[in-house]
Design a protein around this motif. Structure first.
Motif, PDB file in Angstrom:
ATOM      1  N   SER A   2       0.888  -1.200  -0.080  1.00  0.00           N
ATOM      2  CA  SER A   2      -0.011   0.183  -0.094  1.00  0.00           C
ATOM      3  C   SER A   2       0.835   1.395   0.196  1.00  0.00           C
ATOM      4  CB  SER A   2      -0.802   0.148   1.228  1.00  0.00           C
ATOM      5  OG  SER A   2      -1.922  -1.032   1.462  1.00  0.00           O
ATOM      6  N   VAL A   3       0.368   2.211  -0.555  1.00  0.00           N
ATOM      7  CA  VAL A   3       0.771   3.682  -0.438  1.00  0.00           C
ATOM      8  C   VAL A   3       0.094   4.206   0.712  1.00  0.00           C
ATOM      9  CG1 VAL A   3       1.228   5.907  -1.582  1.00  0.00           C
ATOM     10  CG2 VAL A   3       1.684   3.849  -2.721  1.00  0.00           C
ATOM     11  N   ILE A   4       0.883   4.727   1.525  1.00  0.00           N
ATOM     12  CA  ILE A   4      -0.082   5.700   2.830  1.00  0.00           C
ATOM     13  C   ILE A   4       0.091   7.200   2.449  1.00  0.00           C
ATOM     14  CG2 ILE A   4      -0.066   6.098   5.268  1.00  0.00           C
ATOM     15  CD1 ILE A   4       1.332   3.345   5.453  1.00  0.00           C
ATOM     16  N   LEU A   5      -1.056   7.786   2.868  1.00  0.00           N
ATOM     17  CA  LEU A   5      -1.009   9.258   2.301  1.00  0.00           C
ATOM     18  C   LEU A   5      -1.528   9.962   3.429  1.00  0.00           C
ATOM     19  CD1 LEU A   5      -0.916  11.467   0.096  1.00  0.00           C
ATOM     20  CD2 LEU A   5      -3.323  11.094  -0.002  1.00  0.00           C
ATOM     21  N   SER A   6      -0.646  11.128   3.896  1.00  0.00           N
ATOM     22  CA  SER A   6      -1.132  11.947   5.027  1.00  0.00           C
ATOM     23  C   SER A   6      -2.052  13.154   4.210  1.00  0.00           C
ATOM     24  CB  SER A   6      -0.039  12.665   5.610  1.00  0.00           C
ATOM     25  OG  SER A   6      -0.141  13.656   6.383  1.00  0.00           O
ATOM     26  N   TYR A   7      -3.069  13.189   4.890  1.00  0.00           N
ATOM     27  CA  TYR A   7      -4.280  14.092   4.142  1.00  0.00           C
ATOM     28  C   TYR A   7      -4.632  15.168   5.039  1.00  0.00           C
ATOM     29  CZ  TYR A   7      -7.780  16.419   1.287  1.00  0.00           C
ATOM     30  OH  TYR A   7      -8.607  17.239   0.698  1.00  0.00           O
ATOM     31  N   VAL A   8      -4.476  16.376   4.803  1.00  0.00           N
ATOM     32  CA  VAL A   8      -4.799  17.492   5.358  1.00  0.00           C
ATOM     33  C   VAL A   8      -5.301  18.536   4.122  1.00  0.00           C
ATOM     34  CG1 VAL A   8      -4.036  19.578   6.873  1.00  0.00           C
ATOM     35  CG2 VAL A   8      -2.785  17.246   7.042  1.00  0.00           C
ATOM     36  N   PRO A   9      -6.554  19.267   4.289  1.00  0.00           N
ATOM     37  CA  PRO A   9      -7.360  19.833   3.396  1.00  0.00           C
ATOM     38  C   PRO A   9      -6.604  21.164   3.257  1.00  0.00           C
ATOM     39  CG  PRO A   9      -8.590  19.886   5.384  1.00  0.00           C
ATOM     40  CD  PRO A   9      -7.488  19.012   5.573  1.00  0.00           C
ATOM     41  N   THR A  10      -5.461  21.136   2.646  1.00  0.00           N
ATOM     42  CA  THR A  10      -4.436  22.259   2.537  1.00  0.00           C
ATOM     43  C   THR A  10      -3.938  22.280   0.977  1.00  0.00           C
ATOM     44  OG1 THR A  10      -2.488  21.363   3.362  1.00  0.00           O
ATOM     45  CG2 THR A  10      -3.919  22.730   4.885  1.00  0.00           C
ATOM     46  N   SER A  85       3.328  -4.221   7.612  1.00  0.00           N
ATOM     47  CA  SER A  85       4.147  -4.871   6.519  1.00  0.00           C
ATOM     48  C   SER A  85       3.726  -4.612   5.300  1.00  0.00           C
ATOM     49  CB  SER A  85       3.978  -6.532   6.847  1.00  0.00           C
ATOM     50  OG  SER A  85       2.632  -6.844   6.806  1.00  0.00           O
ATOM     51  N   ALA A  86       2.280  -3.972   5.108  1.00  0.00           N
ATOM     52  CA  ALA A  86       2.141  -3.974   3.719  1.00  0.00           C
ATOM     53  C   ALA A  86       2.326  -2.415   3.328  1.00  0.00           C
ATOM     54  CB  ALA A  86       0.413  -3.854   3.645  1.00  0.00           C
ATOM     55  N   ALA A  87       2.885  -1.775   4.335  1.00  0.00           N
ATOM     56  CA  ALA A  87       3.240  -0.112   3.630  1.00  0.00           C
ATOM     57  C   ALA A  87       4.600  -0.163   2.853  1.00  0.00           C
ATOM     58  CB  ALA A  87       3.574   0.614   4.912  1.00  0.00           C
ATOM     59  N   GLU A  88       4.380   0.362   1.547  1.00  0.00           N
ATOM     60  CA  GLU A  88       5.358   0.296   0.554  1.00  0.00           C
ATOM     61  C   GLU A  88       6.054   1.564   0.576  1.00  0.00           C
ATOM     62  OE1 GLU A  88       5.570  -0.214  -4.031  1.00  0.00           O
ATOM     63  OE2 GLU A  88       3.844  -1.064  -3.174  1.00  0.00           O
ATOM     64  N   LEU A  89       5.131   2.845   0.984  1.00  0.00           N
ATOM     65  CA  LEU A  89       5.756   4.205   0.716  1.00  0.00           C
ATOM     66  C   LEU A  89       4.835   5.187   1.521  1.00  0.00           C
ATOM     67  CD1 LEU A  89       7.679   6.293  -0.813  1.00  0.00           C
ATOM     68  CD2 LEU A  89       5.562   6.281  -2.505  1.00  0.00           C
ATOM     69  N   LEU A  90       5.243   6.043   1.941  1.00  0.00           N
ATOM     70  CA  LEU A  90       4.482   7.004   2.792  1.00  0.00           C
ATOM     71  C   LEU A  90       4.609   8.381   2.174  1.00  0.00           C
ATOM     72  CD1 LEU A  90       3.790   7.300   6.882  1.00  0.00           C
ATOM     73  CD2 LEU A  90       3.915   9.192   5.258  1.00  0.00           C
ATOM     74  N   VAL A  91       3.394   8.998   1.840  1.00  0.00           N
ATOM     75  CA  VAL A  91       3.408  10.389   1.052  1.00  0.00           C
ATOM     76  C   VAL A  91       2.833  11.528   2.239  1.00  0.00           C
ATOM     77  CG1 VAL A  91       2.503  11.714  -0.953  1.00  0.00           C
ATOM     78  CG2 VAL A  91       3.219   9.562  -1.130  1.00  0.00           C
ATOM     79  N   LEU A  92       3.612  12.714   2.087  1.00  0.00           N
ATOM     80  CA  LEU A  92       2.937  13.646   2.819  1.00  0.00           C
ATOM     81  C   LEU A  92       3.265  14.894   2.409  1.00  0.00           C
ATOM     82  CD1 LEU A  92       4.775  14.560   6.216  1.00  0.00           C
ATOM     83  CD2 LEU A  92       5.558  12.804   4.715  1.00  0.00           C
TER      84      LEU A  92
END
Length: 131
Positions: A2-10, A85-92
């Motif tokens: 999975s790709v994990i994404l930090s989402y903030v409405p900015t 273990s499924a985290a492939e990438l974290l985007v912020l």
């Protein structure tokens, strides 16, 4: 994976969102959007999430939206997700700050970059997009 994404409405969050969809599509994986709980009470947050869902559907990306666990910081939730273990990438999304601003204020991005288990990508919005 999975790709994990930090989402903030900015502006920064929307830039990260677009990048996250692109990465998930290129990697042929799903996207886990972790929405900042502090922002959830702001006006327009649900509309932003609806827009994010439409963008994901248009990009053909499987996704799920998760909110921060109550009583925990956004950084803690992102760091914990990076240890999955499924985290492939974290985007912020990251904002530009002066050296003094960096000294006086803590940074979610800084904590995540230093403590995350998986690779982290920091996305800055175009200079013209900043207001």
């Amino acid at each position: 994976m999975s790709v994990i994404l930090s989402y903030v409405p900015t502006v920064e969050g929307r830039g990260a969102l677009t990048f996250g969809f692109t990465e998930a599509r290129m990697r042929a994986t799903d996207l886990v959007v972790i929405a900042d709980g502090d922002s959830a009470s702001e006006p327009g947050f649900e509309a932003e999430l609806h827009s994010a869902r439409e963008e994901a559907d248009a990009a053909g990306v499987d996704y799920r939206i998760a909110r921060n666990e109550p009583g925990r910081s956004h950084a803690d939730n992102l760091i914990d997700a990076s240890y999955d273990s499924a985290a492939e990438l974290l985007v912020l999304g990251m904002r530009r700050r002066s050296p003094v601003g960096k000294l006086l204020m803590g940074s979610v991005a800084q904590r995540v970059l230093l403590e995350a288990q998986c690779p982290v990508v920091g996305v800055k919005p175009p200079v013209a997009a900043e207001v």
